[in-house]
Design a protein around this motif. Sequence first.
Motif, short mmCIF file in Angstrom:
data_model
loop_
_atom_site.label_atom_id
_atom_site.label_comp_id
_atom_site.label_asym_id
_atom_site.label_seq_id
_atom_site.Cartn_x
_atom_site.Cartn_y
_atom_site.Cartn_z
N ALA A 167 48.15 40.35 27.20
CA ALA A 167 48.71 39.63 28.36
C ALA A 167 47.73 39.63 29.53
CB ALA A 167 50.02 40.27 28.78
N GLN A 168 47.73 38.55 30.28
CA GLN A 168 46.92 38.45 31.50
C GLN A 168 47.67 39.15 32.63
OE1 GLN A 168 43.89 37.10 32.20
NE2 GLN A 168 43.57 36.61 30.05
N TRP A 169 46.97 40.06 33.33
CA TRP A 169 47.58 40.78 34.45
C TRP A 169 46.51 41.17 35.43
CZ3 TRP A 169 48.63 46.44 35.28
CH2 TRP A 169 49.53 46.64 36.31
N MET A 170 46.69 40.78 36.66
CA MET A 170 45.74 41.07 37.74
C MET A 170 44.34 40.56 37.39
SD MET A 170 47.05 44.79 39.11
CE MET A 170 46.34 44.66 40.75
N GLY A 171 44.30 39.38 36.76
CA GLY A 171 43.02 38.76 36.45
C GLY A 171 42.30 39.29 35.23
N ARG A 172 42.95 40.14 34.44
CA ARG A 172 42.31 40.70 33.25
C ARG A 172 43.27 40.63 32.06
NH1 ARG A 172 38.33 45.20 35.08
NH2 ARG A 172 37.46 44.67 33.07
N GLN A 173 42.71 40.63 30.87
CA GLN A 173 43.53 40.61 29.65
C GLN A 173 43.72 42.06 29.19
OE1 GLN A 173 41.95 38.23 26.49
NE2 GLN A 173 43.79 38.43 25.26
N MET A 174 44.94 42.55 29.31
CA MET A 174 45.24 43.94 28.96
C MET A 174 45.13 44.20 27.47
SD MET A 174 48.42 45.29 31.23
CE MET A 174 49.64 44.20 30.54
#
Length: 81
Positions: free
Chosen positions: A65-72
């Motif tokens: 998932a994308q979160w805070m500009g990064r892919q976790m």
Amino acid sequence: MSIYVGNLSYEVTRDDLVHVFSEYGTVKRVYLPTDRETGRPRGFGFVEMEAETEEVSAIEDLDGAQWMGRQMRVNKARPRQ
């Protein structure tokens, strides 16, 4: 069981992770390691939840998932060696 959460933004806080993972159940513990020399977060952390079914659900939904500009990257944490 513990969940490994990788590729995090260096701006992520413990409260941020609690907020995201609490959508899947009760968060028991969050650990965000910091660099010994700089004190900055290292870009990964560990989350423990109340029930294994909650952890499995969180892993399935949040991995990639994308979160805070990064892919976790979210998966089951491996035991320490």
